[in-house]
Design an enzyme around this catalytic site. Structure first.
Site, PDB file in Angstrom:
ATOM      1  N   GLU A   1       0.829  -1.203   0.000  1.00 19.22           N
ATOM      2  CA  GLU A   1       0.000   0.000   0.000  1.00 19.22           C
ATOM      3  C   GLU A   1       0.868   1.260   0.000  1.00 19.22           C
ATOM      4  O   GLU A   1       0.549   2.251  -0.666  1.00 19.22           O
ATOM      5  CB  GLU A   1      -0.926  -0.021   1.231  1.00 19.22           C
ATOM      6  CG  GLU A   1      -2.137   0.856   1.090  1.00 19.22           C
ATOM      7  CD  GLU A   1      -3.167   0.587   2.188  1.00 19.22           C
ATOM      8  OE1 GLU A   1      -3.703  -0.538   2.243  1.00 19.22           O
ATOM      9  OE2 GLU A   1      -3.410   1.488   3.000  1.00 19.22           O
TER      10      GLU A   1
ATOM     11  N   GLU B   1       2.080   1.697  -3.442  1.00 18.13           N
ATOM     12  CA  GLU B   1       0.978   2.169  -4.278  1.00 18.13           C
ATOM     13  C   GLU B   1       0.754   3.673  -4.069  1.00 18.13           C
ATOM     14  O   GLU B   1       0.544   4.425  -5.020  1.00 18.13           O
ATOM     15  CB  GLU B   1      -0.290   1.379  -3.923  1.00 18.13           C
ATOM     16  CG  GLU B   1      -1.406   1.532  -4.922  1.00 18.13           C
ATOM     17  CD  GLU B   1      -2.664   0.773  -4.501  1.00 18.13           C
ATOM     18  OE1 GLU B   1      -2.637   0.048  -3.488  1.00 18.13           O
ATOM     19  OE2 GLU B   1      -3.684   0.925  -5.199  1.00 18.13           O
TER      20      GLU B   1
ATOM     21  N   CYS C   1      -7.978  -1.967   4.416  1.00 16.38           N
ATOM     22  CA  CYS C   1      -7.762  -3.070   5.366  1.00 16.38           C
ATOM     23  C   CYS C   1      -9.055  -3.544   6.005  1.00 16.38           C
ATOM     24  O   CYS C   1      -9.164  -4.677   6.445  1.00 16.38           O
ATOM     25  CB  CYS C   1      -6.849  -2.639   6.497  1.00 16.38           C
ATOM     26  SG  CYS C   1      -5.302  -2.031   5.930  1.00 16.38           S
TER      27      CYS C   1
ATOM     28  N   SER D   1      -7.145   1.615  -2.111  1.00 13.98           N
ATOM     29  CA  SER D   1      -5.969   0.838  -2.483  1.00 13.98           C
ATOM     30  C   SER D   1      -6.420  -0.549  -2.918  1.00 13.98           C
ATOM     31  O   SER D   1      -7.399  -1.087  -2.402  1.00 13.98           O
ATOM     32  CB  SER D   1      -5.052   0.723  -1.269  1.00 13.98           C
ATOM     33  OG  SER D   1      -4.148  -0.337  -1.446  1.00 13.98           O
TER      34      SER D   1
ATOM     35  N   LYS E   1     -14.562  -9.945   9.064  1.00 10.24           N
ATOM     36  CA  LYS E   1     -13.479 -10.822   8.601  1.00 10.24           C
ATOM     37  C   LYS E   1     -14.001 -12.219   8.269  1.00 10.24           C
ATOM     38  O   LYS E   1     -13.466 -12.903   7.411  1.00 10.24           O
ATOM     39  CB  LYS E   1     -12.381 -10.921   9.666  1.00 10.24           C
ATOM     40  CG  LYS E   1     -11.553  -9.656   9.828  1.00 10.24           C
ATOM     41  CD  LYS E   1     -10.586  -9.455   8.679  1.00 10.24           C
ATOM     42  CE  LYS E   1      -9.866  -8.124   8.785  1.00 10.24           C
ATOM     43  NZ  LYS E   1      -9.322  -7.696   7.487  1.00 10.24           N
TER      44      LYS E   1
ATOM     45  N   GLU F   1     -15.315 -11.905   4.931  1.00  9.12           N
ATOM     46  CA  GLU F   1     -14.210 -11.704   3.993  1.00  9.12           C
ATOM     47  C   GLU F   1     -13.561 -13.038   3.608  1.00  9.12           C
ATOM     48  O   GLU F   1     -13.218 -13.255   2.444  1.00  9.12           O
ATOM     49  CB  GLU F   1     -13.168 -10.763   4.599  1.00  9.12           C
ATOM     50  CG  GLU F   1     -12.118 -10.299   3.605  1.00  9.12           C
ATOM     51  CD  GLU F   1     -11.026  -9.449   4.234  1.00  9.12           C
ATOM     52  OE1 GLU F   1     -10.619  -8.458   3.626  1.00  9.12           O
ATOM     53  OE2 GLU F   1     -10.563  -9.785   5.354  1.00  9.12           O
TER      54      GLU F   1
ATOM     55  N   GLU G   1     -13.167 -14.355  -4.475  1.00  8.53           N
ATOM     56  CA  GLU G   1     -11.884 -13.943  -5.075  1.00  8.53           C
ATOM     57  C   GLU G   1     -10.692 -14.325  -4.197  1.00  8.53           C
ATOM     58  O   GLU G   1      -9.555 -14.267  -4.641  1.00  8.53           O
ATOM     59  CB  GLU G   1     -11.874 -12.439  -5.383  1.00  8.53           C
ATOM     60  CG  GLU G   1     -12.032 -11.488  -4.213  1.00  8.53           C
ATOM     61  CD  GLU G   1     -13.482 -11.078  -3.940  1.00  8.53           C
ATOM     62  OE1 GLU G   1     -14.381 -11.925  -4.169  1.00  8.53           O
ATOM     63  OE2 GLU G   1     -13.712  -9.946  -3.498  1.00  8.53           O
TER      64      GLU G   1
ATOM     65  N   CYS H   1      -9.990  -1.126  14.960  1.00 11.47           N
ATOM     66  CA  CYS H   1     -10.208  -2.556  15.262  1.00 11.47           C
ATOM     67  C   CYS H   1     -10.299  -2.831  16.765  1.00 11.47           C
ATOM     68  O   CYS H   1     -10.913  -3.814  17.182  1.00 11.47           O
ATOM     69  CB  CYS H   1      -9.095  -3.402  14.680  1.00 11.47           C
ATOM     70  SG  CYS H   1      -8.810  -3.079  12.939  1.00 11.47           S
TER      71      CYS H   1
END
Lengths: 158, 587
Positions: B285, B288, B311, B331, B370, B373, B378, B515
């Site tokens: 990141e 980037e 994130c 990102s 999460k 996720e 993907e 978090c």
């Protein structure tokens, strides 16, 4: 579900604009939208939510809270049976049952041919005529379960 | 200037600023009035006081009816009784009526022991339920992250406040009227067909067992018992500063060493660290960011600026659902959890010669999103996910207790290598502002080739939910914004959409404080001070690390040398980056 045509979408947007797209005007907007479309389907609620910048869950919450609002299209001849105190004690429940049986639908539903829908209301201010029912704008008083078939038949002509 | 008001609560004189509620005034002198619907994460917009539960009622002299303490402001000379006979009777009746429409399932309820309704019932010494009534039974739903069992709902509407006001997601709301009321998605849909981001803040604040996390602990135990499988674990930075609370440690206790020891005791073959992949995230990141900034400064107006962090999986869900026209800004770097999975099942598995299907990657996260996720298609190869499943800090505590591990007497152990090595930059990922600070530490040094004048970017730290700063990036004034809460994220996205955004980098986290306040953390029961204590611990953890910049992590350097080549290489793009798509909900 059926997609709304563009002109209806534009009408709903215009109603929101008329009320300044204010979240505080939600109930007024829903009233006018229901008057225009006949009912408040999912897509109409989503448009209103987007215009007012409020979550669709809030629109849906208000629609489900007030019995006046409906997500089912009303019939061409909306039937409303009064369940107010006076009508109730004079047998309105039996009148309602007879409408349900004759039309083959439950309260809040619409017949498959779209001609009749059935609802309850609380007092139309004609307690002297109890029990009372309305079909469209027409008021029927002193009802007896035996009268129901004929009333429905009268409206089935047009 | 607010005036001070003096009043008497239970015969004690109290002086409080004008506008203070009776509830807060009582609290200031140590009198705790029981509450159920009330919740106020002070400093955020998460403020819920519909005064609907009526548990906090108190007697006010001269007032005819009882007053709800949570939403009645103190007035000069007021005399309040918080536990008169009349008050206790009213509270008892209120709870007894609630219990008349509550399933009698305390023995098997996942919330048992942490349920606020149970606590108030015990506080009032209610030992029977005198009112027998009809139960309002509702549809149950289980998603990848959240379980809804609204039979247990007490209509406090805290979840609705978190979902609508704090996150502006609008997945949950009150539906219907009277006895038929329920808190549910619109149009009787399932959560998966709404804009739900699975942030889990509804679960974090639910006082009862109506909203809970989906647990994967039984599956984990099966895998740990299976001799055919190598089971490895990664733990997120926010877990180590909160897990101790589950075992009676003060909020803000750092239990990293014990956490590792507990995971080894549970039988994991290798105990690794999400901090390792957080360092990898910064490499990608940060690079980037530099790439975009370099083009931008050369006058290329087509390059998407600001760069937004990616994130937080709830935030990813949020922009895919609400801002499909702005998907070029976040990102493309995968979250640390997913980078870890991809690194473990490719780089590490090849190195260790473990076939993919025999390797189970588990994560311990402060997060419910999460879990969702992990199941994104993907992030799987031939149906085998990079991270098999994720458990929360709370689930880990449950597992530790169930396995008869004495947390207090555990030794301090070190993470296994190489996927356990990390720097202080990764540790601060757990707090709001942390990802941005970590990225700045690396981007600055990679860009200038000079060591940082000071490692701590204190300008980006803090607990306010929306912060901005201008950083001297070797002569260039870099405008940054840091936000938590998706409501704040929405404001920033709308600025971008309107072409009015003046920031170059934006960090977004969905949960209060980042978090550390995640939906899978030990329950804070509305006390924001607990989250602040965890934040303090996060920065302490960073300060104690020998290395504090991601690009100095030796195992990361080795991984790039031997496997990825360099950040943003073709291989890095294939395994460490992702793509976003329009997930707008249709009505």
């Amino acid at each position: 579900m059926e997609k709304l045509c563009n002109s209806v979408v534009e009408k709903i947007r215009a109603i929101c604009d008329k009320f300044g797209n204010k979240p505080g005007e939600l109930i007024n907007i829903l009233h006018e939208s229901q008057h225009t479309v006949g009912y408040l389907p999912m897509e109409v609620q989503a448009i209103i939510a987007e215009k007012l910048h409020i979550p669709v869950s809030r629109v849906y919450g208000v629609v489900t809270f007030y019995t006046f609002f409906t997500m089912v299209p009303k019939g061409k001849h909306p039937v409303s049976v009064c369940l107010g105190t006076a009508c109730y004690v004079r047998g309105a429940e039996k009148i309602l049952e007879e409408f349900k049986r004759t039309l083959g639908i439950d309260v809040g539903e619409t017949t498959e041919d779209g001609r009749f829908s059935l609802d309850c209301l609380r007092c139309v201010g004609a307690c002297g005529l109890a029990p009372v029912a309305m079909v469209g704008e027409k008021v029927y008083g002193h009802l007896n379960p035996a009268d129901i078939k004929k009333i429905i038949k009268d409206f089935s002509q047009d | 200037m607010k005036q001070n008001i003096s009043l008497i609560i239970d015969n004690h004189k109290v002086v409080v600023p004008e506008g203070t509620t009776i509830l807060d005034a009582a609290k200031s002198i140590g009198i705790v009035i029981p509450t159920l619907c009330h919740m106020n994460l002070k400093g955020t917009c998460a403020d819920n006081h519909p005064a609907s539960c009526r548990v906090c009622v108190v007697e006010v002299k001269g007032r005819r009816n009882l007053a709800p303490a949570c939403s009645t402001a103190c007035t000069e000379g007021m005399e309040v009784k918080t536990s008169s006979i009349r008050v206790i009777r009213a509270r008892k009746t209120v709870i007894e009526l609630m219990l008349s429409d509550h399933p009698n399932e305390c023995l098997t309820c996942p919330k048992s022991g942490k349920c606020e309704l149970q606590a108030v019932t015990q506080h009032l010494a209610i030992n029977e339920t005198p009112y027998a009534g009809e139960l309002s039974l509702r549809k149950k739903e289980m998603t990848a992250s959240i379980v809804r069992n609204m039979d247990k709902c007490i209509y406090c509407r805290r979840c609705e406040t978190m979902c609508n006001v704090y996150q502006t997601v609008g997945a949950l709301g009150a539906v219907g009227r009277g006895f038929n009321t329920t808190i549910a998605p619109s149009f009787n849909r399932n959560l998966k067909d709404t804009d739900c981001t699975y942030c889990g803040q509804c679960v974090a604040v639910c006082p009862v067992g109506a909203l809970t996390e989906r647990t994967y602990t039984d599956q984990l135990i099966d895998d740990l018992e299976n001799p055919e499988k190598t089971v490895i674990v990664q733990t997120a930075p926010a877990v180590r500063v909160a897990l101790g609370e589950e075992f009676g440690n003060a909020p803000g206790s750092i239990v990293t060493g014990k956490l590792v020891a507990a995971l080894k005791d549970l039988g994991f073959d290798y105990v690794f660290d999400t901090d390792f992949s957080a360092d990898a995230t910064i490499m990608e990141e940060g690079s980037e960011l530099l790439e975009r900034l370099t083009k931008f400064l050369k006058g290329d107006k087509s390059v998407p600026i600001p760069l937004m962090t990616s994130c937080c999986p709830a935030w990813v869900n949020f922009y895919e659902h609400n801002f499909p026209d702005l998907l070029q800004y976040p990102s493309t770097a995968r979250s640390p959890q997913q980078m870890f999975g991809a690194i473990a099942k490719n780089y590490w598995a090849e190195k260790m010669n473990i076939p993919r299907e025999k390797l189970v990657v588990v994560s311990v996260m402060p997060c419910l999103a999460k879990k969702f996720e992990c199941q994104r298609p993907e992030f799987a190869t031939n149906g085998n996910p990079d991270v098999d499943y994720s458990i929360t800090t709370r689930e880990l505590a449950t597992l530790i207790r169930r396995s008869n591990i004495n947390f207090e007497t555990l030794p301090h152990m070190e993470f296994d290598n190489p996927l356990g090595e990390s720097t202080g930059a990764a540790a601060i990922f757990g707090s709001t502002g942390g990802v941005l600070e970590a990225a700045l530490r690396t981007a600055y040094e990679l860009h200038t080739g000079k060591p940082l004048p000071k490692i701590d970017f204190t300008e980006v730290r803090g607990i306010d939910s929306l912060r901005t700063a201008t950083i001297d990036f070797d002569g260039f004034a870099l405008n940054v914004a840091i936000a938590y809460g998706l409501g704040n994220a929405r404001k920033l996205m709308e600025e971008i959409r309107a072409g009015k955004c003046k920031y170059h980098v934006i960090e977004i986290m969905a949960c209060p404080g980042g978090c550390i306040g995640g939906g899978g953390q030990p329950l804070h029961h509305g006390d924001f001070e607990i989250i602040k204590a965890r934040q303090k611990a996060i920065y302490e953890e960073d300060k104690n690390m020998p290395l504090r910049k991601s690009h100095e992590n030796k195992s990361i350097i080795e991984m790039y040398e031997k496997y990825f080549g360099k950040p943003l290489s073709e291989k890095a793009h294939a395994l460490l980056h992702t793509h976003y798509s329009d997930k707008t909900i249709k009505y």
